[in-house]
Design a protein around this motif. Structure first.
Motif, PDB file in Angstrom:
ATOM      1  N   ALA A 407       0.832  -1.201   0.000  1.00 45.34           N
ATOM      2  CA  ALA A 407       0.000   0.000   0.000  1.00 45.34           C
ATOM      3  C   ALA A 407       0.868   1.252   0.000  1.00 45.34           C
ATOM      4  O   ALA A 407       0.536   2.254  -0.656  1.00 45.34           O
ATOM      5  N   ALA A 408       1.995   1.220   0.736  1.00 46.88           N
ATOM      6  CA  ALA A 408       2.900   2.371   0.746  1.00 46.88           C
ATOM      7  C   ALA A 408       3.466   2.630  -0.648  1.00 46.88           C
ATOM      8  O   ALA A 408       3.540   3.783  -1.109  1.00 46.88           O
ATOM      9  N   ARG A 409       3.868   1.581  -1.347  1.00 45.98           N
ATOM     10  CA  ARG A 409       4.360   1.735  -2.724  1.00 45.98           C
ATOM     11  C   ARG A 409       3.281   2.360  -3.615  1.00 45.98           C
ATOM     12  O   ARG A 409       3.554   3.281  -4.395  1.00 45.98           O
ATOM     13  N   LEU A 410       2.083   1.815  -3.504  1.00 44.90           N
ATOM     14  CA  LEU A 410       0.983   2.287  -4.338  1.00 44.90           C
ATOM     15  C   LEU A 410       0.680   3.756  -4.072  1.00 44.90           C
ATOM     16  O   LEU A 410       0.517   4.552  -5.012  1.00 44.90           O
ATOM     17  N   LEU A 411       0.601   4.140  -2.814  1.00 45.40           N
ATOM     18  CA  LEU A 411       0.243   5.509  -2.476  1.00 45.40           C
ATOM     19  C   LEU A 411       1.345   6.492  -2.833  1.00 45.40           C
ATOM     20  O   LEU A 411       1.064   7.642  -3.183  1.00 45.40           O
ATOM     21  N   GLU A 412       2.607   6.054  -2.754  1.00 42.95           N
ATOM     22  CA  GLU A 412       3.690   6.956  -3.175  1.00 42.95           C
ATOM     23  C   GLU A 412       3.635   7.189  -4.682  1.00 42.95           C
ATOM     24  O   GLU A 412       3.845   8.305  -5.157  1.00 42.95           O
ATOM     25  N   GLU A 413       3.325   6.119  -5.427  1.00 43.12           N
ATOM     26  CA  GLU A 413       3.194   6.283  -6.882  1.00 43.12           C
ATOM     27  C   GLU A 413       2.048   7.233  -7.229  1.00 43.12           C
ATOM     28  O   GLU A 413       2.104   7.942  -8.232  1.00 43.12           O
ATOM     29  N   ARG A 414       1.023   7.245  -6.393  1.00 42.38           N
ATOM     30  CA  ARG A 414      -0.127   8.117  -6.642  1.00 42.38           C
ATOM     31  C   ARG A 414       0.044   9.497  -6.005  1.00 42.38           C
ATOM     32  O   ARG A 414      -0.892  10.291  -5.994  1.00 42.38           O
ATOM     33  N   GLU A 415       1.272   9.735  -5.467  1.00 41.22           N
ATOM     34  CA  GLU A 415       1.638  11.037  -4.905  1.00 41.22           C
ATOM     35  C   GLU A 415       0.688  11.469  -3.788  1.00 41.22           C
ATOM     36  O   GLU A 415       0.265  12.619  -3.709  1.00 41.22           O
TER      37      GLU A 415
END
Length: 452
Positions: A407-415
Motif C-alpha cells: 500500500a505504501a508503494r501504491l500511495l507513493e506512486e499516486r503522490e
C-alpha cells in the motif's frame, strides 16, 4: 438481538409479555466476590433474549394459534447477515412447539447447495428436539425410507419433479391431519434448486391447509430472480424485514452484559454501536470480549472497542464471504485491500492492491455492498468497524505487514501525502525490503508527526 435479562425473586421480568414470556426461563443471577470471573460470565450469558423482534414473534404466535387475520401463506423473514434471522426462526419454532404444532426444520448451506433434495431430506427425516411428530395420537416420526425412496442423487426431470412434489404433499397431508405442521427453513437462499422448487410449489398451495411455511433469507439481490423471489411475489406471502438494532437497545445490552449499576457512558455506546453497526452478532461478540477482560465502571476508551477482533467474528466473516455468489478468494483479497487502505481506499487502488482486474473488482464490490460488508461513497469502507478489525486480524501479522508495504508503494506512486505513506511504511517495516528501508530513513518522514 441477544442479551441476558435477569429474573430476580422468581418474578418474571416485566418487559416480557405472554406469549413471548413462554420463551424465557427463570434465571437468578447471584453476585458476590466469591464467584470466579468464568462463573459470572457463564451466568450473565446463560439466557439470551431477542431485542426489537417482539412484534414479529407476536404475529407468529397469532398465526400458530389460528388468530392470524391474514390468509395462510408463506412467511419470509429477510434481513442482512448477522441481523438475527436464525435466532428469530428458532424462537418461532419454540412458539410453534408450545402451540402444539409438528415442527420440521432444515437449513440451507452453501457447501450442500449442489446436493439434490438436500433441504427436503433434512426436513422429512427425524429431528430432535425440535421435530415433535404425533400422528394419529401416537408418538412417531416419518419413516426416513419414505423420503429417500423417490429421490435420486441428481437433478430430476419435470415428470420426476411432479411425482416428488405429490409424494411430499401427501406426506404433509397425512401428518397435518392429526395436528398443524410448521415447515421452517433457515437460509433458504442457500438451498439446493430442487428443494427451492418444492418450497415454491408448497407456498402456492397452503390456502386453508393446516401447514405453515416460514423461511429466512437474505435481502433481495439485484439483477437476479431466485426461487425465494418467486415466493416473495406470491400475493399471500408475508415478508417481514428485520433491521439492525437501534443505539438505545445497544445501550441496554451493554448495561446488562457488563453489569453496570449506572447508565453506561455515551462514548462507550457510540464505540460499540459504531464498531457493530447494530448487528446483533457483532454486538454480542464485542460485549463478550469486553466482559472477558473484566471491564467495569465507565468502560474502555473508543480505541479499545474499535480494535477488538473476536475470533468468532473473524470465522463468521470468512464463512459469510465463502457463501457469496462469487469467487471467495478474490472477494476476501478485495476486502483485505479495503481494510488496509482505510480512508485511501477507492476502487482502482483496491483492485491494484488486491491484484484483481478493475472490471472484475467492480463486480465484486457490488457483491460485497449488496451483502452489507462494504459501503460506498467518496471511498470504499467496511460497513462495520468490527468487520475491518476482523479482516486485518485474519490476515496475520506477516500478511498485514506485506500488504501495508504494498500500500505504501501504491500511495507513493499516486503522490499521496507523505504522512499517509509513512503510516503504511511503519506498519510494514518488519518485512525485509530494501525499498522500505530506504524510505523509512528518508528526510521527508521527519516532521510528518509519525511515531516509530
Amino acid at each position: 438481538m441477544y442479551s441476558s435479562e435477569k429474573f430476580e425473586n422468581e418474578v418474571l421480568a416485566p418487559h416480557l409479555k405472554p406469549p413471548l414470556a413462554r420463551l424465557g426461563r427463570k434465571l437468578t443471577v447471584a453476585g458476590g466476590p466469591g464467584r470466579s470471573a468464568h462463573e459470572r460470565r457463564s451466568t450473565v450469558w446463560a439466557q439470551p433474549r431477542l431485542y426489537e423482534r417482539e412484534a414479529i414473534l407476536e404475529e407468529m404466535a397469532a398465526m400458530f394459534s389460528g388468530n392470524w387475520e391474514r390468509p395462510n401463506g408463506a412467511v419470509i423473514i429477510e434481513g442482512a447477515s448477522w441481523t438475527g434471522r436464525t435466532a428469530l426462526l428458532g424462537a418461532a419454532r419454540r412458539l410453534a412447539v408450545e402451540s402444539g404444532l409438528t415442527v420440521f426444520h432444515a437449513r440451507g448451506n452453501d457447501l450442500e447447495r449442489g446436493t439434490a433434495w438436500g433441504v427436503v431430506r433434512q426436513l422429512l427425516t427425524p429431528q430432535s428436539p425440535w421435530q415433535v411428530v404425533k400422528a394419529h395420537g401416537r408418538n412417531e416420526a416419518p419413516d426416513a425410507s419414505s423420503v429417500d425412496e423417490p429421490l435420486g442423487d441428481g437433478a430430476s426431470t419435470s415428470g420426476q419433479l411432479a411425482a416428488h412434489f405429490r409424494h411430499f404433499e401427501e406426506l404433509l397431508r397425512r401428518l397435518s391431519s392429526a395436528r398443524p405442521v410448521l415447515v421452517a427453513v433457515d437460509d433458504v437462499h442457500l438451498a439446493d434448486p430442487e428443494s427451492c422448487r418444492w418450497m415454491f410449489y408448497l407456498a402456492r398451495r397452503l390456502g386453508h391447509r393446516r401447514v405453515h411455511l416460514v423461511l429466512t433469507s437474505d435481502l433481495p439481490r439485484r439483477g437476479a430472480l431466485t426461487a425465494v423471489d418467486r415466493i416473495r411475489a406470491e400475493p399471500s406471502a408475508r415478508v417481514m424485514t428485520i433491521q439492525p438494532l437501534s443505539q438505545s437497545t445497544v445501550a441496554k445490552m451493554i448495561g446488562s452484559a457488563l453489569n453496570f449499576r449506572e447508565p453506561c457512558s455515551e462514548d462507550l455506546v457510540d464505540a460499540v454501536y459504531g464498531a457493530s453497526g447494530g448487528s446483533p452478532l457483532l454486538v454480542v461478540a464485542i460485549l463478550r470480549e469486553l466482559s472477558a477482560t473484566g471491564i467495569a465502571g465507565g468502560g474502555p476508551p473508543y480505541e479499545v472497542v474499535e480494535g477488538l477482533a473476536p475470533v468468532q467474528v473473524g470465522k463468521a466473516l470468512l464463512a459469510r464471504v465463502a457463501a457469496l455468489p462469487a469467487d471467495g478468494t478474490s472477494l476476501l483479497a478485495l476486502l483485505q485491500a479495503v481494510a488496509v487502505l482505510g480512508a485511501e481506499a477507492d476502487l482502482r487502488g483496491c483492485a491494484q492492491l488486491a491484484g484483481i482486474d478493475p472490471t472484475l473488482a467492480a463486480m465484486l464490490v457490488d457483491c460485497l455492498v449488496d451483502d452489507g460488508l462494504l459501503s460506498t461513497g467518496g471511498s470504499l469502507r467496511c460497513q462495520q468497524g468490527a468487520v475491518e478489525a476482523a479482516t486485518l486480524q485474519e490476515m496475520g501479522f506477516a500478511g498485514r505487514a506485506r500488504m501495508h508495504l504494498a500500500a505504501a508503494r501504491l500511495l507513493e506512486e499516486r503522490e499521496r501525502p507523505a504522512e499517509v505513506v509513512a503510516n503504511h511504511l511503519l506498519l510494514g517495516e518488519h518485512c525485509v525490503d530494501q525499498w522500505a528501508a530506504r524510505r523509512v530513513g528518508r528526510p521527508w518522514l521527519e516532521g510528518t508527526g509519525t511515531q516509530r
